[in-house]
Write an enzyme that holds these catalytic residues in place. Structure first.
Site, short mmCIF file in Angstrom:
data_model
loop_
_atom_site.label_atom_id
_atom_site.label_comp_id
_atom_site.label_asym_id
_atom_site.label_seq_id
_atom_site.Cartn_x
_atom_site.Cartn_y
_atom_site.Cartn_z
N CYS A 147 0.81 -1.22 0.00
CA CYS A 147 0.00 0.00 0.00
C CYS A 147 0.84 1.28 0.00
O CYS A 147 0.31 2.36 -0.27
CB CYS A 147 -0.96 0.01 1.18
N HIS A 170 -2.81 7.53 2.35
CA HIS A 170 -3.29 6.21 1.92
C HIS A 170 -4.69 6.00 2.51
O HIS A 170 -4.95 6.32 3.66
CB HIS A 170 -2.34 5.12 2.41
N ASN A 223 -10.02 0.41 0.16
CA ASN A 223 -8.55 0.47 0.13
C ASN A 223 -8.07 -0.14 -1.18
O ASN A 223 -8.17 -1.35 -1.38
CB ASN A 223 -8.01 -0.32 1.33
N1 ACO Z 1 -18.63 -7.61 9.48
C1 ACO Z 1 -19.15 -7.91 10.70
N2 ACO Z 1 -18.41 -8.35 11.71
C2 ACO Z 1 -17.08 -8.50 11.51
C3 ACO Z 1 -16.49 -8.21 10.28
C4 ACO Z 1 -17.33 -7.75 9.24
N3 ACO Z 1 -16.84 -7.44 8.01
N4 ACO Z 1 -15.17 -8.44 10.37
C5 ACO Z 1 -14.94 -8.86 11.63
N5 ACO Z 1 -16.10 -8.89 12.31
C6 ACO Z 1 -16.31 -9.30 13.70
C7 ACO Z 1 -15.25 -10.29 14.20
O1 ACO Z 1 -15.61 -11.60 13.84
C8 ACO Z 1 -15.32 -10.06 15.68
O2 ACO Z 1 -16.44 -10.73 16.19
P1 ACO Z 1 -16.39 -11.41 17.66
O3 ACO Z 1 -16.16 -10.28 18.61
O4 ACO Z 1 -17.74 -12.04 17.76
O5 ACO Z 1 -15.26 -12.38 17.61
C9 ACO Z 1 -15.58 -8.57 15.79
O6 ACO Z 1 -16.14 -8.15 14.52
C10 ACO Z 1 -14.34 -7.76 16.08
O7 ACO Z 1 -13.31 -8.15 15.19
P2 ACO Z 1 -11.91 -7.46 15.19
O8 ACO Z 1 -11.08 -8.06 14.09
O9 ACO Z 1 -11.36 -7.48 16.59
O10 ACO Z 1 -12.34 -5.99 14.80
P3 ACO Z 1 -11.52 -4.66 14.89
O11 ACO Z 1 -12.19 -3.75 15.81
O12 ACO Z 1 -10.05 -4.91 15.07
O13 ACO Z 1 -11.72 -4.07 13.44
C11 ACO Z 1 -10.54 -3.79 11.38
C12 ACO Z 1 -11.20 -4.77 12.33
C13 ACO Z 1 -11.58 -2.88 10.80
C14 ACO Z 1 -9.89 -4.59 10.27
C15 ACO Z 1 -9.49 -2.99 12.17
O14 ACO Z 1 -8.64 -3.83 12.89
C16 ACO Z 1 -8.70 -2.14 11.26
O15 ACO Z 1 -9.19 -1.20 10.70
N6 ACO Z 1 -7.40 -2.41 11.15
C17 ACO Z 1 -6.57 -1.69 10.22
C18 ACO Z 1 -6.35 -2.56 9.12
C19 ACO Z 1 -6.41 -1.90 7.81
O16 ACO Z 1 -6.87 -0.81 7.57
N7 ACO Z 1 -5.89 -2.66 6.87
C20 ACO Z 1 -5.89 -2.25 5.54
C21 ACO Z 1 -4.74 -2.86 4.90
S1 ACO Z 1 -3.33 -2.31 5.60
C22 ACO Z 1 -2.97 -0.95 4.92
O17 ACO Z 1 -3.49 -0.55 3.94
C23 ACO Z 1 -1.97 -0.24 5.66
#
Ligand code: ACO
Length: 319
Positions: A113, A246, A276
């Site tokens: 990215c 980004h 993204n």
């Molecule tokens: N829809 C509904 N529920 C979901 C989804 C979804 N798409 N995805 C995960 N969940 C659920 C999980 O199963 C979990 O459920 P549980 O509590 O029953 O086990 C709950 O939501 C929480 O999951 P987490 O993975 O802990 O959620 P988090 O709050 O960490 O959010 C996210 C996830 C949005 C990916 C966050 O960690 C994030 O934004 N991270 C940054 C990653 C990013 O932006 N990556 C892009 C690529 S990297 C880059 O470009 C730099």
């Protein structure tokens, strides 16, 4: 001698695909969850057979047209992609062939990215050295092909597309400062840990991510690289006219904005409509803000990216 942006272009495939559309296609998710955690409402997905090179060509032609540059004048073509058409040759060589250029230096850059920022900074260094005069820098991705559509924590985050800039050697400022960094101890938090081996896939061909680790690392490094870049140019972060970050997650963007002490209206965001698009996200956002008249000649623009590797970087330029 500066490298100056003379044109921008972008391309998004097909129609916008909403969060509800994903749910209707069988992803166990909801619009409310995705919007609250990421700010994403839509993304664009390439048709079967539509490739990074094809999208790159459309974005590149638009950038060259704005610049008033013909493809045969280019002496440098760099494509940032983690989803190349072939293992080899490079997507940059394929793009060069499609554009009808012969003889330019052409190669791909792989920094996920932050790939576009890496490619832009490399092009800046070629131009500043005096060896090259007219460059095309493209970010193009079809991440939809490396997503595990059964894994709701990742598949809802990404989209496909391409963005491009044309650069030219100039006495007038252009790119003022830049910084690129990596931390290879973080390979495991964001990767596609597979390869083609003897005609079969060896390992895992899908994107895997430790979401919270990526989130925390991204927030930390983006604020520090913005500061580093502004300091190198002798300005405070609050003095930039535009931040084009980004587009991974609106909460990461917001956190960087606050740390930079910037007003919300100085940040270009497309994550809501594009998702993204990895290496394409920064040039797509830049292109949008240039073409709708927000970013104007003479303004200071800070571009920054972060991605797998872990890699990150920034470039401060006078548009
Ligand atoms: N829809 C509904 N529920 C979901 C989804 C979804 N798409 N995805 C995960 N969940 C659920 C999980 O199963 C979990 O459920 P549980 O509590 O029953 O086990 C709950 O939501 C929480 O999951 P987490 O993975 O802990 O959620 P988090 O709050 O960490 O959010 C996210 C996830 C949005 C990916 C966050 O960690 C994030 O934004 N991270 C940054 C990653 C990013 O932006 N990556 C892009 C690529 S990297 C880059 O470009 C730099």
């Amino acid at each position: 001698m500066f490298a100056r942006v003379t044109g921008t272009g972008g391309y998004l495939p097909g129609s916008p695909v909403s969060n509800d559309d994903l749910a209707a296609r069988g992803v166990d998710t909801s619009d409310a969850w995705i919007v609250e955690r990421t700010g994403i409402r839509f993304r664009h997905l390439a048709e079967a057979g539509e490739t990074s090179c094809q999208m790159a060509e459309i974005a590149a032609r638009a950038a060259l047209e704005m610049a008033g540059t013909t493809a045969d004048e280019l002496d440098l073509i760099i494509v940032a992609t983690s989803t190349p058409d072939y293992i080899f040759p490079s997507t940059a060589c394929m793009l060069q062939g499609a554009l009808g250029n012969k003889g330019a230096t052409a190669f791909d850059v792989q920094a996920v990215c932050s790939g576009f920022i890496h490619a832009l900074v490399i092009a800046d260094k070629f131009i500043r050295s005096g060896s090259h005069q007219k460059a095309l820098v493209v970010g193009a991705e079809v991440f939809s092909r490396i997503l595990d559509w059964q894994e709701r924590g990742t598949c809802v985050l990404f989209g496909d597309g391409a963005g491009a800039v044309a650069l030219e050697a100039s006495d007038a400022p252009g790119i003022l400062s830049s910084a690129l960094h990596a931390d290879g101890s973080q390979v495991g938090i964001l990767s596609v840990p597979g390869q083609v081996h003897g005609g079969k896939i060896w390992g895992d061909p899908f994107l895997r991510m430790e979401g919270q680790a990526v989130f925390k690392t991204a927030v930390r490094v983006l604020a520090s690289v913005a500061e580093e870049c502004c300091q190198a140019a002798g300005i405070h972060c609050g003095e930039v006219d535009w931040l084009v970050p980004h587009q991974a997650n609106i909460r990461i963007i917001e956190s960087t904005r606050r740390k930079m002490n910037l007003a919300p209206e100085k940040v270009v965001t497309t994550v809501e409509r594009h998702g993204n698009t990895s290496a394409a996200s920064v040039p797509l956002a830049l292109n949008e803000a240039v073409r709708d008249g927000r970013i104007r000649r003479g303004q200071r623009v800070l571009l920054e990216g972060v991605g797998g590797g872990f890699t990150w970087g920034a470039a401060l330029l006078v548009f």
